[in-house]
Design a protein around this motif. Structure first.
Motif, PDB file in Angstrom:
ATOM      1  N   ILE A  26       0.832  -1.104  -0.059  1.00  0.00           N
ATOM      2  CA  ILE A  26      -0.175  -0.056  -0.029  1.00  0.00           C
ATOM      3  C   ILE A  26       0.833   1.183   0.029  1.00  0.00           C
ATOM      4  O   ILE A  26       2.020   1.255   0.432  1.00  0.00           O
ATOM      5  CB  ILE A  26      -0.874  -0.170   1.188  1.00  0.00           C
ATOM      6  CG1 ILE A  26      -2.304   0.904   1.083  1.00  0.00           C
ATOM      7  CG2 ILE A  26      -0.092   0.274   2.464  1.00  0.00           C
ATOM      8  CD1 ILE A  26      -3.260   0.889   2.136  1.00  0.00           C
ATOM      9  N   GLY A  27       0.287   2.414  -0.704  1.00  0.00           N
ATOM     10  CA  GLY A  27       1.020   3.624  -0.581  1.00  0.00           C
ATOM     11  C   GLY A  27       2.371   3.541  -1.193  1.00  0.00           C
ATOM     12  O   GLY A  27       2.249   2.972  -2.314  1.00  0.00           O
ATOM     13  N   GLY A  28       3.395   3.818  -0.673  1.00  0.00           N
ATOM     14  CA  GLY A  28       4.883   3.984  -1.320  1.00  0.00           C
ATOM     15  C   GLY A  28       5.071   2.342  -1.725  1.00  0.00           C
ATOM     16  O   GLY A  28       6.217   2.292  -2.445  1.00  0.00           O
ATOM     17  N   SER A  29       4.639   1.490  -1.037  1.00  0.00           N
ATOM     18  CA  SER A  29       4.912   0.105  -1.206  1.00  0.00           C
ATOM     19  C   SER A  29       4.502  -0.758  -2.673  1.00  0.00           C
ATOM     20  O   SER A  29       4.759  -1.883  -2.905  1.00  0.00           O
ATOM     21  CB  SER A  29       4.750  -0.852  -0.155  1.00  0.00           C
ATOM     22  OG  SER A  29       5.479  -0.485   0.973  1.00  0.00           O
ATOM     23  N   SER A  71       6.498  -4.580   2.435  1.00  0.00           N
ATOM     24  CA  SER A  71       5.876  -3.567   3.523  1.00  0.00           C
ATOM     25  C   SER A  71       7.114  -3.314   4.241  1.00  0.00           C
ATOM     26  O   SER A  71       7.879  -4.444   4.740  1.00  0.00           O
ATOM     27  CB  SER A  71       4.929  -4.415   4.320  1.00  0.00           C
ATOM     28  OG  SER A  71       4.713  -3.556   5.555  1.00  0.00           O
ATOM     29  N   LYS A  72       7.449  -2.140   4.257  1.00  0.00           N
ATOM     30  CA  LYS A  72       8.864  -1.870   5.049  1.00  0.00           C
ATOM     31  C   LYS A  72       8.791  -2.031   6.556  1.00  0.00           C
ATOM     32  O   LYS A  72       9.596  -2.846   7.014  1.00  0.00           O
ATOM     33  CB  LYS A  72       8.986  -0.424   4.749  1.00  0.00           C
ATOM     34  CG  LYS A  72      10.360   0.129   5.305  1.00  0.00           C
ATOM     35  CD  LYS A  72      10.618   1.427   5.309  1.00  0.00           C
ATOM     36  CE  LYS A  72      12.327   1.719   5.854  1.00  0.00           C
ATOM     37  NZ  LYS A  72      12.575   2.944   6.006  1.00  0.00           N
ATOM     38  N   SER A  73       7.464  -1.905   7.167  1.00  0.00           N
ATOM     39  CA  SER A  73       7.295  -2.025   8.542  1.00  0.00           C
ATOM     40  C   SER A  73       7.117  -3.443   8.765  1.00  0.00           C
ATOM     41  O   SER A  73       7.430  -3.909   9.574  1.00  0.00           O
ATOM     42  CB  SER A  73       6.437  -1.207   9.117  1.00  0.00           C
ATOM     43  OG  SER A  73       5.232  -1.480   8.379  1.00  0.00           O
ATOM     44  N   THR A 120       1.795  -3.326   8.322  1.00  0.00           N
ATOM     45  CA  THR A 120       0.705  -2.308   7.968  1.00  0.00           C
ATOM     46  C   THR A 120      -0.443  -3.356   7.843  1.00  0.00           C
ATOM     47  O   THR A 120      -0.295  -4.649   7.072  1.00  0.00           O
ATOM     48  CB  THR A 120       1.187  -1.697   6.559  1.00  0.00           C
ATOM     49  OG1 THR A 120       2.439  -1.090   6.812  1.00  0.00           O
ATOM     50  CG2 THR A 120       0.088  -0.922   6.141  1.00  0.00           C
ATOM     51  N   PRO A 127      -1.699  -4.648   3.909  1.00  0.00           N
ATOM     52  CA  PRO A 127      -1.253  -5.600   3.070  1.00  0.00           C
ATOM     53  C   PRO A 127      -1.031  -6.980   3.968  1.00  0.00           C
ATOM     54  O   PRO A 127      -0.931  -8.143   3.520  1.00  0.00           O
ATOM     55  CB  PRO A 127       0.134  -5.078   2.720  1.00  0.00           C
ATOM     56  CG  PRO A 127       0.330  -3.820   3.723  1.00  0.00           C
ATOM     57  CD  PRO A 127      -0.969  -3.388   3.839  1.00  0.00           C
ATOM     58  N   GLY A 162       8.846   4.982   2.368  1.00  0.00           N
ATOM     59  CA  GLY A 162       7.929   4.124   1.406  1.00  0.00           C
ATOM     60  C   GLY A 162       7.806   5.017  -0.106  1.00  0.00           C
ATOM     61  O   GLY A 162       7.928   4.612  -0.974  1.00  0.00           O
ATOM     62  N   ARG A 163       7.467   6.412   0.176  1.00  0.00           N
ATOM     63  CA  ARG A 163       7.105   7.199  -1.120  1.00  0.00           C
ATOM     64  C   ARG A 163       8.376   7.319  -1.893  1.00  0.00           C
ATOM     65  O   ARG A 163       8.278   7.954  -3.034  1.00  0.00           O
ATOM     66  CB  ARG A 163       6.288   8.195  -0.512  1.00  0.00           C
ATOM     67  CG  ARG A 163       6.938   9.403   0.344  1.00  0.00           C
ATOM     68  CD  ARG A 163       6.080  10.270   0.715  1.00  0.00           C
ATOM     69  NE  ARG A 163       6.615  11.072   1.744  1.00  0.00           N
ATOM     70  CZ  ARG A 163       6.756  10.889   3.100  1.00  0.00           C
ATOM     71  NH1 ARG A 163       6.368   9.796   3.512  1.00  0.00           N
ATOM     72  NH2 ARG A 163       7.256  11.526   3.936  1.00  0.00           N
ATOM     73  N   GLN A 191       0.859  10.938  -3.628  1.00  0.00           N
ATOM     74  CA  GLN A 191       1.370  10.239  -2.354  1.00  0.00           C
ATOM     75  C   GLN A 191       2.777  11.060  -1.842  1.00  0.00           C
ATOM     76  O   GLN A 191       2.916  11.692  -0.918  1.00  0.00           O
ATOM     77  CB  GLN A 191       1.793   8.870  -2.299  1.00  0.00           C
ATOM     78  CG  GLN A 191       1.943   8.606  -0.845  1.00  0.00           C
ATOM     79  CD  GLN A 191       2.772   7.137  -0.836  1.00  0.00           C
ATOM     80  OE1 GLN A 191       3.003   6.514  -1.868  1.00  0.00           O
ATOM     81  NE2 GLN A 191       3.072   6.711   0.445  1.00  0.00           N
ATOM     82  N   GLU A 197       2.120  13.376   1.233  1.00  0.00           N
ATOM     83  CA  GLU A 197       2.515  13.005   2.510  1.00  0.00           C
ATOM     84  C   GLU A 197       3.754  13.592   2.891  1.00  0.00           C
ATOM     85  O   GLU A 197       4.215  13.905   3.902  1.00  0.00           O
ATOM     86  CB  GLU A 197       2.836  11.357   2.437  1.00  0.00           C
ATOM     87  CG  GLU A 197       2.272  10.618   3.470  1.00  0.00           C
ATOM     88  CD  GLU A 197       2.735   8.948   3.222  1.00  0.00           C
ATOM     89  OE1 GLU A 197       1.413   8.528   3.509  1.00  0.00           O
ATOM     90  OE2 GLU A 197       3.483   8.595   2.739  1.00  0.00           O
ATOM     91  N   GLN A 254       6.049  11.222   8.109  1.00  0.00           N
ATOM     92  CA  GLN A 254       4.476  11.122   7.913  1.00  0.00           C
ATOM     93  C   GLN A 254       3.701  10.963   9.270  1.00  0.00           C
ATOM     94  O   GLN A 254       3.063   9.806   9.395  1.00  0.00           O
ATOM     95  CB  GLN A 254       3.930  10.232   6.888  1.00  0.00           C
ATOM     96  CG  GLN A 254       4.797   8.724   6.990  1.00  0.00           C
ATOM     97  CD  GLN A 254       6.016   8.721   6.769  1.00  0.00           C
ATOM     98  OE1 GLN A 254       6.676   9.251   5.891  1.00  0.00           O
ATOM     99  NE2 GLN A 254       6.520   7.520   7.453  1.00  0.00           N
TER     100      GLN A 254
HETATM  101  O1  PA5 Z   1       5.350   6.698   2.502  1.00  0.00           O
HETATM  102  C1  PA5 Z   1       5.215   5.966   3.207  1.00  0.00           C
HETATM  103  O2  PA5 Z   1       5.863   5.870   4.263  1.00  0.00           O
HETATM  104  C2  PA5 Z   1       3.977   5.107   3.351  1.00  0.00           C
HETATM  105  O3  PA5 Z   1       2.977   5.594   2.430  1.00  0.00           O
HETATM  106  C3  PA5 Z   1       4.021   3.602   3.144  1.00  0.00           C
HETATM  107  O4  PA5 Z   1       4.818   3.360   2.017  1.00  0.00           O
HETATM  108  C4  PA5 Z   1       2.965   2.989   3.371  1.00  0.00           C
HETATM  109  O5  PA5 Z   1       2.100   3.328   4.506  1.00  0.00           O
HETATM  110  C5  PA5 Z   1       3.139   1.402   3.475  1.00  0.00           C
HETATM  111  O6  PA5 Z   1       4.104   1.225   4.557  1.00  0.00           O
HETATM  112  P1  PA5 Z   1       4.932  -0.167   4.743  1.00  0.00           P
HETATM  113  O7  PA5 Z   1       5.425  -0.397   3.562  1.00  0.00           O
HETATM  114  O8  PA5 Z   1       5.388   0.040   6.077  1.00  0.00           O
HETATM  115  O9  PA5 Z   1       3.694  -1.319   4.807  1.00  0.00           O
END
Ligand code: PA5
Length: 452
Positions: A81-84, A133-135, A138, A141, A198-199, A278, A282, A410
């Motif tokens: 999701i998002g940057g991922s 997913s970096k973290s 989330t 995902p 992520g972004r 994004q 963000e 963020q």
């Molecule tokens: O830019 C960001 O940090 C966020 O948009 C993340 O990419 C997004 O929330 C997904 O996070 P993660 O990769 O930890 O699942």
């Protein structure tokens, strides 16, 4: 070598070159904060050097993984999701050389019908999963991965599924639950560098693996970004279109233009707008200030939003993102009856009509009080897109610094998550559960207003 250019014709008189040049000291300061790593968020600048972010050995490992997966699967589901996921999707959709039908997406929504449809689509196909997913924690995902991993294991067995799942996450198992699962199951893994948010991660394994799976030339993509990075060494705001763009946004914002509308003229480019939204939203949306990034796709949206843009409240400016595939000749045929009166277009390519529509729109919007500029890329190749991604990242960082915010954190995105976890009684959120549930219940002031 082609890099993005900025056409500023329709900014005058609101913003002239002299206005932009006057911001040079602020641009210089932002540039120095970035290259000397002295600004807020300096620990998150791993994206600034694309060649170092994606060295040849990592590229080779990614290409090998992509080709191994392509041998076993026709479709990759990118879970993120998002940057991922947005960067990968933006590039895969935009690149004619990438096969976008081979990549599907999950984990970017909690929509049940979307997931049910996706599960149905995958049945009977040879497919694999790239969970990003970096973290590693989330919710969206993680939920999608749980569902799709089970489907894959049910379809091919747990052993075979292990070969079909790749995880891209934080390298540290103490930080990422996904890393711990991947290590335990023996999945192939790639790392999201700790110093890349992520972004800003599209040019790391986050974006590059799915882009390679779709068949694109990832060396050219990285080279494009690296070439744009080298060009950005020049902070002269009149010679650096990324910095010029950042300065123009800043000037227009100060003039009360609170919305930036990015417009593309090809549907395939729309996810570049989503990614851009994004990136800038963000990065800059802090301290109750900053531009609201919005997107449209023309000519489609000229028939819905066009009226508002032409004659609505004058609080926006527009940035077109254009690349004309004029070489791609889809010709309008001649029609002897000419009932639609279109024979003046006989044998003209539809792309030429689109170009005239864009030129007419930019002029009309300028006349209507919407200053606009155009980011032009010569072609939709890997090199051009890599350069464009970097152009935006660099512009965003400089723009955020000029605005006085930390573009790399963020803090605001945590608010909804805390409430959601409290409402669902997630372990660790028990203390907040009663209070948040009561606030949601009490927010109901009266019965719904119903027809009666
Ligand atoms: O830019 C960001 O940090 C966020 O948009 C993340 O990419 C997004 O929330 C997904 O996070 P993660 O990769 O930890 O699942």
């Amino acid at each position: 070598m082609s890099l993005p250019r900025l056409d500023t014709n329709y900014l005058v008189p609101d913003v002239t070159r002299d206005h932009v040049a006057a911001l040079q000291p602020y641009v210089d300061l932002a540039h120095r904060m970035l290259v000397e790593k002295t600004g807020p968020g300096a620990e998150m600048l791993g994206w600034t050097d694309p060649a170092a972010l994606m060295p040849p050995d990592l590229r080779t490992r990614i290409k090998n993984a992509a080709s191994r997966l392509r041998g076993k699967a026709d479709v990759m589901v990118v879970i993120g999701i998002g940057g991922s996921y947005l960067g990968a999707r933006a590039v895969i959709d935009a690149l004619p050389s990438a096969d976008s039908s081979r990549v599907l997406y999950a984990g970017q929504t909690l929509g049940a019908s979307y997931m049910a449809d996706l599960k149905r689509q995958l049945k009977g196909k040879r497919w694999c999963i790239n969970v990003v997913s970096k973290s590693g924690t989330t919710t969206e995902p993680a939920v999608a991965f749980r569902i799709l991993k089970k489907q894959l294991e049910d379809e091919v067995g747990r052993e075979a599924a292990r070969e079909l799942i790749v995880a891209t996450t934080d390298p540290d198992p103490a930080k990422s639950a996904l890393r711990r699962v991947a290590d335990k199951e023996g999945y192939e893994t790639f790392s999201v560098p700790p110093d890349v948010g992520g972004r800003f991660s599209v040019l790391s394994a986050v974006g590059v693996l799915p882009i390679a799976f779709a068949g694109a030339d990832v060396d050219a993509l990285v080279q494009g970004a690296a070439d744009c990075c080298s060009a950005c060494a020049n902070p002269n705001v009149l010679k650096n279109p990324a910095y010029h763009y950042a300065a123009v946004r800043n000037l227009l914002y100060r003039q009360g233009k609170s919305i930036e509308l990015t417009a593309v003229v090809e549907p395939q480019l729309y996810y570049l707008v989503e990614w851009w939204k994004q990136l800038f939203g963000e990065s800059e949306g802090k301290d109750h200030s900053s531009l609201f990034p919005a997107g449209v796709q023309y000519t489609t949206d000229l028939h819905s939003m066009g009226q508002w843009v032409q004659e609505g409240r004058r609080n926006l400016f527009e940035t077109f993102l254009c690349s004309y595939s004029l070489a791609l000749k889809v010709e309008i045929p001649d029609d002897p009856e000419n009932a639609d009166g279109l024979n003046f277009l006989s044998h003209t390519g539809i792309a030429e009509v689109n170009k005239k529509a864009f030129e007419g729109t930019a002029l009309a919007h300028c006349d209507g009080g919407v200053p606009n500029m155009t980011i032009c890329i010569d072609d939709l190749t890997e090199h051009s897109l890599g350069a464009l991604l970097y152009f935006y990242e660099r512009a965003c960082a400089v723009s955020g610094y000029m605005l006085g915010v930390n573009p790399f954190n963020q803090p605001g995105v945590e608010a909804y998550k805390k409430n959601m976890f409290a409402l669902m009684n997630k372990p660790g959120f028990e203390a907040e559960h009663a209070e948040v549930a009561a606030r949601v219940a009490n927010a109901r002031v009266d019965e719904d207003i119903a027809f009666g």
